[in-house]
Design a protein around this motif. Structure first.
Motif, short mmCIF file in Angstrom:
data_model
loop_
_atom_site.label_atom_id
_atom_site.label_comp_id
_atom_site.label_asym_id
_atom_site.label_seq_id
_atom_site.Cartn_x
_atom_site.Cartn_y
_atom_site.Cartn_z
N SER A 12 0.86 -1.25 0.07
CA SER A 12 0.03 -0.02 0.04
C SER A 12 0.84 1.35 0.02
CB SER A 12 -0.89 -0.06 1.23
OG SER A 12 -2.01 -1.02 1.26
N ARG A 22 -0.98 -1.63 -6.48
CA ARG A 22 -0.82 -1.14 -5.04
C ARG A 22 -2.46 -1.19 -4.74
NH1 ARG A 22 4.06 -0.23 -4.76
NH2 ARG A 22 5.16 1.68 -5.94
N LYS A 23 -3.00 -1.30 -3.52
CA LYS A 23 -4.09 -1.40 -2.82
C LYS A 23 -3.77 -0.39 -1.90
CE LYS A 23 -6.60 -4.31 0.16
NZ LYS A 23 -6.73 -3.18 1.20
N LYS A 24 -5.17 0.43 -1.94
CA LYS A 24 -5.14 1.40 -0.85
C LYS A 24 -5.71 0.78 0.67
CE LYS A 24 -6.25 5.21 -4.01
NZ LYS A 24 -5.33 6.51 -3.75
#
Length: 129
Positions: A12, A22-24
């Motif tokens: 993140s 990418r992951k929030k």
């Protein structure tokens, strides 16, 4: 509850080198990371306290912090880890990294104490400096 999922949250960080998307972070994941950070800081509070006291002493003596073994090791580890794991879109000077490392060390002392998780959470939300 899932250590693997927590480990993957490292992706993140937009500054982190990685392969893949990418992951929030959602609020619960961010809150969990805050609690983990503060728990680890509390476990190492005595070492953090010694390092900050040594930093104060070195500053009063107008001596470079890296000359003390404890602070020198910390600064080397911080610098190496940062350069290894973070993207280098902009070159970050060694002096800037040293200042960042020392600033974070001092803040970590506050987050290791009582209600440290609340302080860190509020700092992340921009409610305190």
């Amino acid at each position: 509850t899932d250590r693997v999922a927590l480990w993957r949250l490292r992706q993140s960080n937009p500054l982190r080198k990685s392969s893949g998307g990418r992951k929030k972070l959602d609020v619960e994941e961010a809150r969990s990371l805050v609690l983990i950070i503060c728990h680890l800081a509390k476990d190492h509070q005595e070492l953090i306290r010694r390092a900050v006291a040594l930093l104060e002493q070195m500053t009063q003596q107008n001596s470079e912090p890296h000359r003390a073994a404890l602070l020198g090791d910390y600064l080397d580890n911080f610098n190496n880890t940062y350069r290894e794991r973070m993207t280098q879109e902009e070159k970050v000077s060694t002096d800037s990294l040293k200042q960042l490392a020392l600033k974070l060390l001092i803040k970590l002392l506050f987050y290791s104490g009582a209600k440290g998780h609340q302080r860190l959470w509020l700092a992340l939300l921009g409610k305190v400096s």
